[in-house]
Scaffold this motif. Structure first.
Motif, PDB file in Angstrom:
ATOM      1  N   SER A 167     -86.038  -6.817 -43.775  1.00  0.00           N
ATOM      2  CA  SER A 167     -84.999  -7.692 -43.232  1.00  0.00           C
ATOM      3  C   SER A 167     -85.193  -7.985 -41.744  1.00  0.00           C
ATOM      4  O   SER A 167     -84.960  -9.113 -41.292  1.00  0.00           O
ATOM      5  CB  SER A 167     -83.624  -7.067 -43.472  1.00  0.00           C
ATOM      6  OG  SER A 167     -83.535  -5.790 -42.856  1.00  0.00           O
ATOM      7  N   ILE A 221     -83.958 -14.350 -48.856  1.00  0.00           N
ATOM      8  CA  ILE A 221     -85.314 -14.161 -48.331  1.00  0.00           C
ATOM      9  C   ILE A 221     -86.046 -15.498 -48.246  1.00  0.00           C
ATOM     10  O   ILE A 221     -86.718 -15.793 -47.243  1.00  0.00           O
ATOM     11  CB  ILE A 221     -86.092 -13.172 -49.215  1.00  0.00           C
ATOM     12  CG1 ILE A 221     -85.484 -11.779 -49.102  1.00  0.00           C
ATOM     13  CG2 ILE A 221     -87.564 -13.132 -48.819  1.00  0.00           C
ATOM     14  CD1 ILE A 221     -86.104 -10.773 -50.045  1.00  0.00           C
ATOM     15  N   TYR A 262     -80.666 -10.773 -40.587  1.00  0.00           N
ATOM     16  CA  TYR A 262     -80.884 -10.520 -42.014  1.00  0.00           C
ATOM     17  C   TYR A 262     -80.705  -9.059 -42.383  1.00  0.00           C
ATOM     18  O   TYR A 262     -80.649  -8.728 -43.569  1.00  0.00           O
ATOM     19  CB  TYR A 262     -82.265 -11.035 -42.440  1.00  0.00           C
ATOM     20  CG  TYR A 262     -82.228 -12.508 -42.738  1.00  0.00           C
ATOM     21  CD1 TYR A 262     -82.096 -12.971 -44.034  1.00  0.00           C
ATOM     22  CD2 TYR A 262     -82.284 -13.444 -41.707  1.00  0.00           C
ATOM     23  CE1 TYR A 262     -82.024 -14.323 -44.306  1.00  0.00           C
ATOM     24  CE2 TYR A 262     -82.213 -14.796 -41.967  1.00  0.00           C
ATOM     25  CZ  TYR A 262     -82.080 -15.235 -43.267  1.00  0.00           C
ATOM     26  OH  TYR A 262     -82.000 -16.573 -43.530  1.00  0.00           O
ATOM     27  N   ARG A 263     -80.601  -8.167 -41.427  1.00  0.00           N
ATOM     28  CA  ARG A 263     -80.252  -6.787 -41.740  1.00  0.00           C
ATOM     29  C   ARG A 263     -78.824  -6.690 -42.277  1.00  0.00           C
ATOM     30  O   ARG A 263     -78.476  -5.712 -42.956  1.00  0.00           O
ATOM     31  CB  ARG A 263     -80.416  -5.909 -40.497  1.00  0.00           C
ATOM     32  CG  ARG A 263     -81.876  -5.683 -40.103  1.00  0.00           C
ATOM     33  CD  ARG A 263     -81.993  -4.916 -38.803  1.00  0.00           C
ATOM     34  NE  ARG A 263     -81.444  -5.685 -37.680  1.00  0.00           N
ATOM     35  CZ  ARG A 263     -81.440  -5.237 -36.415  1.00  0.00           C
ATOM     36  NH1 ARG A 263     -81.937  -4.041 -36.130  1.00  0.00           N
ATOM     37  NH2 ARG A 263     -80.930  -5.984 -35.455  1.00  0.00           N
ATOM     38  N   ILE A 319     -78.772  -9.691 -45.925  1.00  0.00           N
ATOM     39  CA  ILE A 319     -79.303  -9.263 -47.221  1.00  0.00           C
ATOM     40  C   ILE A 319     -78.336  -8.331 -47.962  1.00  0.00           C
ATOM     41  O   ILE A 319     -78.031  -8.579 -49.142  1.00  0.00           O
ATOM     42  CB  ILE A 319     -80.697  -8.631 -47.038  1.00  0.00           C
ATOM     43  CG1 ILE A 319     -81.713  -9.751 -46.760  1.00  0.00           C
ATOM     44  CG2 ILE A 319     -81.104  -7.820 -48.264  1.00  0.00           C
ATOM     45  CD1 ILE A 319     -83.111  -9.278 -46.483  1.00  0.00           C
ATOM     46  N   ALA A 370     -86.414  -5.493 -49.754  1.00  0.00           N
ATOM     47  CA  ALA A 370     -85.819  -6.578 -48.962  1.00  0.00           C
ATOM     48  C   ALA A 370     -85.128  -6.028 -47.714  1.00  0.00           C
ATOM     49  O   ALA A 370     -85.237  -6.610 -46.630  1.00  0.00           O
ATOM     50  CB  ALA A 370     -84.831  -7.363 -49.819  1.00  0.00           C
ATOM     51  N   LEU A 371     -84.422  -4.915 -47.854  1.00  0.00           N
ATOM     52  CA  LEU A 371     -83.779  -4.298 -46.688  1.00  0.00           C
ATOM     53  C   LEU A 371     -84.819  -3.826 -45.672  1.00  0.00           C
ATOM     54  O   LEU A 371     -84.619  -3.963 -44.462  1.00  0.00           O
ATOM     55  CB  LEU A 371     -82.911  -3.121 -47.134  1.00  0.00           C
ATOM     56  CG  LEU A 371     -81.609  -3.487 -47.874  1.00  0.00           C
ATOM     57  CD1 LEU A 371     -80.944  -2.235 -48.423  1.00  0.00           C
ATOM     58  CD2 LEU A 371     -80.654  -4.230 -46.955  1.00  0.00           C
ATOM     59  N   THR A 425     -85.657 -11.710 -40.032  1.00  0.00           N
ATOM     60  CA  THR A 425     -84.824 -12.223 -38.947  1.00  0.00           C
ATOM     61  C   THR A 425     -85.687 -12.852 -37.862  1.00  0.00           C
ATOM     62  O   THR A 425     -85.395 -13.952 -37.365  1.00  0.00           O
ATOM     63  CB  THR A 425     -83.978 -11.093 -38.334  1.00  0.00           C
ATOM     64  OG1 THR A 425     -83.149 -10.523 -39.354  1.00  0.00           O
ATOM     65  CG2 THR A 425     -83.096 -11.622 -37.216  1.00  0.00           C
TER      66      THR A 425
END
Length: 344
Positions: free
Chosen positions: A223, A90, A287-288, A291, A219-220, A227
């Motif tokens: 995400s 992150i 980032y999906r 992470i 965080a998910l 990105t």
């Protein structure tokens, strides 16, 4: 805009490989947890591990060792590895800084300083309050680093952020050592400097588990926004993203993950630096996928590093933080050298 200069976000994303990493990583993690439970000063057969986990008999010594010592230790390693790795991912995504890491940017040192004050001023403080102070210390460390780094002429650059992180971390560690010497709590604080999962109990797991899980889920959920933000703040704002809110949410998630991890296992660095780079290299820039892959790979690194720490010099244990630093320090120097070449 030419084809060569267009963003390659979609072309660089590898969802099939990411799914393979997630599935394969979870299988390896299950094997690593099993090995972690069976390896130690007293080697225990895998069949005994199975029986102790699923058919626990409290009158058997080996079952007690597995249930009370090794199982919480292995689970703790998996959770904190995931927490450190996702926190680093992150930070790197939000700041577009390849050197961003909770340990390098003052988060771990801030938590350590808060813990030193806890040991000195409030000995025997219940663990839930220890975690709370760890969160506050993490926020203090990160705030000082970003504040000092932003004061320089020209704004906050990658190199200035790393230098400010090194300076603030050194200051907070020195203050922690001063507190430890004055209040004679150096022995209690030594564990947090070395870093490790030895001595973890089910109490630590029960208290840390909801914080780590909540941080990973948050965080998910964030995400996709990370990105977009990783493409550049101006581009993200142009796409309609409220960058200030995304950064605030990301900072809170980082403090929760890093604070909970440090309060339990101490100042273990470089997991949040190395793992996100490995995940990004393997699965691309989305980032999906970065992470969740970082969470799995971070758990793997921490679990197997803990196994290695027990096997290097038995029956004594090598500090896990020192073992991971053998990987992290050369990787950090490589990144710093590459960043310098790109800036030059």
């Amino acid at each position: 805009m030419s084809a060569a200069s267009k963003p390659k976000t979609h072309m660089q994303t590898r969802p099939v490989l990411a799914l393979f990493i997630l599935l394969g990583g979870l299988i390896l993690l299950a094997l690593g947890l099993t090995l972690s439970i069976s390896v130690g000063a007293a080697d225990i057969h895998l069949l005994t591990v199975w029986e102790a986990v699923f058919h626990f008999q409290p009158d058997l010594t080996q079952h007690q060792i597995i249930q009370e010592l090794r199982l919480p230790r292995a689970l703790c390693g998996a959770m904190v590895g995931a927490g450190f790795a996702v926190a680093g991912a992150i930070m790197q995504g939000m700041t577009r800084n390849p050197l961003a890491d909770p340990g390098l940017l003052g988060v771990n040192a801030g938590s350590g300083f808060a813990l030193a004050l806890c040991f000195a001023l409030w000995p025997g403080l219940p663990f839930p309050y220890v975690i709370l102070f760890s969160f506050l210390g993490a926020g203090l460390g990160a705030g000082l680093v970003y504040g000092i780094g932003s004061l320089a002429k020209g704004g906050l650059t990658t190199v200035r952020l790393a230098l400010a992180g090194a300076a603030v971390s050194a200051l907070l560690v020195a203050l922690s050592e001063g507190v430890a010497i004055y209040y004679q709590v150096g022995q209690e604080l030594a564990f947090w400097y070395a870093g490790g999962v030895a001595g973890t109990t089910w109490l630590h797991i029960r208290i840390m588990f909801p914080w780590i899980v909540a941080g990973l889920i948050a965080a998910l959920m964030l995400s996709r926004s990370i990105t977009v933000l990783s493409l550049g703040e101006e581009m993200a704002a142009g796409l309609g993203q409220r960058t200030g809110r995304v950064k605030l949410a990301g900072a809170v998630i980082v403090l929760i993950l890093a604070g909970a991890a440090v309060s339990t296992v101490g100042m273990i660095g470089f997991i949040g630096l190395v793992i996100p780079h490995v995940a990004r290299f393997l699965v691309g820039v989305d980032y999906r996928w970065i992470i969740p892959c970082s969470a799995v790979l971070g758990s793997l690194l921490m679990v197997f590093a803990d196994i290695g720490a027990r096997m290097i010099n038995p029956p004594y244990e090598t500090p896990v933080g020192a073992l991971i630093s053998l990987i992290g320090v050369p990787f950090f120097l490589y990144l710093a050298r590459r960043e310098r070449r790109e800036l030059g």
